[in-house]
Design a protein around this motif. Structure first.
Motif, mmCIF file in Angstrom:
data_model
loop_
_atom_site.group_PDB
_atom_site.id
_atom_site.type_symbol
_atom_site.label_atom_id
_atom_site.label_comp_id
_atom_site.label_asym_id
_atom_site.label_seq_id
_atom_site.Cartn_x
_atom_site.Cartn_y
_atom_site.Cartn_z
ATOM 1 N N LYS A 49 0.818 -1.212 0.000
ATOM 2 C CA LYS A 49 0.000 0.000 0.000
ATOM 3 C C LYS A 49 0.849 1.258 0.000
ATOM 4 O O LYS A 49 0.511 2.239 -0.681
ATOM 5 C CB LYS A 49 -0.949 0.000 1.195
ATOM 6 C CG LYS A 49 -1.886 1.203 1.192
ATOM 7 C CD LYS A 49 -2.985 1.098 2.229
ATOM 8 C CE LYS A 49 -3.903 2.310 2.147
ATOM 9 N NZ LYS A 49 -5.054 2.202 3.079
ATOM 10 N N VAL A 50 1.946 1.272 0.765
ATOM 11 C CA VAL A 50 2.750 2.494 0.805
ATOM 12 C C VAL A 50 3.399 2.773 -0.551
ATOM 13 O O VAL A 50 3.810 3.911 -0.817
ATOM 14 C CB VAL A 50 3.833 2.438 1.909
ATOM 15 C CG1 VAL A 50 3.199 2.328 3.273
ATOM 16 C CG2 VAL A 50 4.818 1.309 1.677
ATOM 17 N N MET A 51 3.488 1.781 -1.410
ATOM 18 C CA MET A 51 4.017 1.990 -2.748
ATOM 19 C C MET A 51 2.911 2.054 -3.803
ATOM 20 O O MET A 51 3.180 2.083 -5.000
ATOM 21 C CB MET A 51 5.003 0.866 -3.109
ATOM 22 C CG MET A 51 6.308 0.932 -2.326
ATOM 23 S SD MET A 51 7.252 2.435 -2.710
ATOM 24 C CE MET A 51 7.115 3.345 -1.178
ATOM 25 N N GLY A 52 1.652 2.064 -3.354
ATOM 26 C CA GLY A 52 0.545 2.272 -4.266
ATOM 27 C C GLY A 52 0.057 1.050 -5.005
ATOM 28 O O GLY A 52 -0.596 1.172 -6.050
ATOM 29 N N TRP A 64 10.181 -1.111 -8.016
ATOM 30 C CA TRP A 64 9.219 -1.145 -9.127
ATOM 31 C C TRP A 64 8.483 0.191 -9.241
ATOM 32 O O TRP A 64 8.268 0.705 -10.336
ATOM 33 C CB TRP A 64 8.253 -2.301 -8.934
ATOM 34 C CG TRP A 64 7.224 -2.484 -10.021
ATOM 35 C CD1 TRP A 64 5.882 -2.590 -9.852
ATOM 36 C CD2 TRP A 64 7.465 -2.642 -11.428
ATOM 37 N NE1 TRP A 64 5.256 -2.790 -11.058
ATOM 38 C CE2 TRP A 64 6.208 -2.820 -12.044
ATOM 39 C CE3 TRP A 64 8.610 -2.636 -12.209
ATOM 40 C CZ2 TRP A 64 6.069 -2.995 -13.422
ATOM 41 C CZ3 TRP A 64 8.475 -2.802 -13.591
ATOM 42 C CH2 TRP A 64 7.223 -2.974 -14.181
ATOM 43 N N ARG A 65 8.099 0.760 -8.115
ATOM 44 C CA ARG A 65 7.438 2.068 -8.152
ATOM 45 C C ARG A 65 8.385 3.141 -8.662
ATOM 46 O O ARG A 65 8.008 4.011 -9.454
ATOM 47 C CB ARG A 65 6.924 2.440 -6.751
ATOM 48 C CG ARG A 65 6.267 3.824 -6.670
ATOM 49 C CD ARG A 65 5.143 3.982 -7.656
ATOM 50 N NE ARG A 65 4.011 3.126 -7.322
ATOM 51 C CZ ARG A 65 3.002 2.873 -8.164
ATOM 52 N NH1 ARG A 65 3.010 3.409 -9.385
ATOM 53 N NH2 ARG A 65 2.010 2.084 -7.800
ATOM 54 N N GLU A 66 9.651 3.110 -8.215
ATOM 55 C CA GLU A 66 10.626 4.094 -8.684
ATOM 56 C C GLU A 66 10.833 3.977 -10.194
ATOM 57 O O GLU A 66 10.988 4.989 -10.884
ATOM 58 C CB GLU A 66 11.959 3.908 -7.964
ATOM 59 C CG GLU A 66 11.964 4.411 -6.535
ATOM 60 C CD GLU A 66 11.798 5.924 -6.479
ATOM 61 O OE1 GLU A 66 12.706 6.646 -6.930
ATOM 62 O OE2 GLU A 66 10.741 6.386 -5.999
ATOM 63 N N ALA A 67 10.834 2.758 -10.723
ATOM 64 C CA ALA A 67 11.018 2.562 -12.158
ATOM 65 C C ALA A 67 9.871 3.171 -12.956
ATOM 66 O O ALA A 67 10.033 3.532 -14.125
ATOM 67 C CB ALA A 67 11.139 1.064 -12.475
ATOM 68 N N GLN A 68 8.715 3.311 -12.311
ATOM 69 C CA GLN A 68 7.552 3.897 -12.975
ATOM 70 C C GLN A 68 7.406 5.393 -12.700
ATOM 71 O O GLN A 68 6.381 5.989 -13.028
ATOM 72 C CB GLN A 68 6.285 3.167 -12.521
ATOM 73 C CG GLN A 68 6.291 1.693 -12.914
ATOM 74 C CD GLN A 68 5.115 0.951 -12.330
ATOM 75 O OE1 GLN A 68 3.994 1.041 -12.837
ATOM 76 N NE2 GLN A 68 5.345 0.238 -11.255
ATOM 77 N N GLY A 69 8.429 5.979 -12.112
ATOM 78 C CA GLY A 69 8.388 7.414 -11.869
ATOM 79 C C GLY A 69 8.342 7.802 -10.417
ATOM 80 O O GLY A 69 8.624 8.954 -10.070
ATOM 81 N N GLY A 70 7.987 6.872 -9.552
ATOM 82 C CA GLY A 70 7.966 7.143 -8.118
ATOM 83 C C GLY A 70 6.907 8.137 -7.694
ATOM 84 O O GLY A 70 6.062 8.576 -8.488
#
Length: 243
Positions: free
Chosen positions: A28-31, A159-165
């Protein structure tokens, strides 16, 4: 089964309810919201006290999580599956560090799943064979043991950072900077105090005050800081007045 979240986290044969709750929190904290459990040890794991406690506010992820009997069912709709396990010695999918793989994978229109093995046994070779890649989280060579939820958090973050964070949001407001008039007022106050204590000779001031002016300009004083410095000057004057 299709889902609006294109990323899925799959836990295989999870033993400890707390790890399921902590995984939901890490997601959840990473969406991320799509969690699937394959044959967990406890059939009621999503409602167990330890699960809910470790979820710490991510109970909505638990509420929509699904339990299935087989990995094949969990991979339904997935076009690229990543095993978080050692590559089998005989053959198997290529092994990548998460960031290296995600840098290319994030730009492709795929539905991605990250598959995590059980706490005790990890993933079997047959389970790894069903995946397109293996992820190896770089750890210290002498001790690479990660808790299940810790591994989920690291993968979810990369993974979230790779998508723009996500943007960093400040919790405190930016302080108001002092204007030029306030700084000059402070300097005038200091000049008087420095003369009183004998540090500044008014007959031969040289370049002390211009240098102090440059010092204050470089620091970018806030209004509150100007008030503090003028308060110190007043305290010095008050102390000298009592001597």
């Amino acid at each position: 089964m299709q889902d609006s979240d294109p990323t899925r986290f799959i836990l295989l044969n999870t033993s400890h309810p707390g790890n399921v709750g902590a995984t939901a929190r890490a997601m959840k904290v990473m969406g991320f919201t799509d969690l699937v459990l394959v044959a967990p040890r406890h059939a009621d794991v999503l409602a167990q006290p330890d699960t809910l406690a470790l979820a710490s506010g991510a109970t909505d992820v638990l509420a929509r999580a699904r339990i299935v009997d087989r990995l094949d069912d969990a991979l339904d709709g997935i076009t690229f599956a990543c095993a978080t396990a050692m590559t089998p010695r005989d053959f198997g999918p290529p092994t990548h560090a998460p960031r290296a793989l995600f840098a290319t994978l994030a730009g492709e229109p795929r539905r991605v799943a990250f598959v995590f093995g059980s706490e005790r046994f990890g993933m079997s070779n047959d389970e790894v064979y069903r995946c397109h890649a293996c992820l190896s989280i770089p750890t210290h060579p002498d001790y690479g043991s990660l808790n299940l939820a810790q591994a989920v958090q690291l993968v979810a973050y990369d993974w979230r950072e790779a998508q723009g964070g996500f943007p960093v949001r400040a919790r405190t407001p930016e302080p108001a900077l002092a204007d030029a008039a306030a700084v000059q007022g402070l300097l005038a106050h200091w000049q008087g105090v420095l003369q009183e204590i004998g540090f500044l000779d008014p007959a031969a001031p040289k370049k002390l005050m211009p240098r102090l002016n440059q010092l204050l300009n470089r620091t970018g004083l806030t209004r509150e800081e100007v008030h503090i410095l003028r308060g110190i000057a007043r305290a010095i004057q008050g102390r000298r007045g009592r001597e």
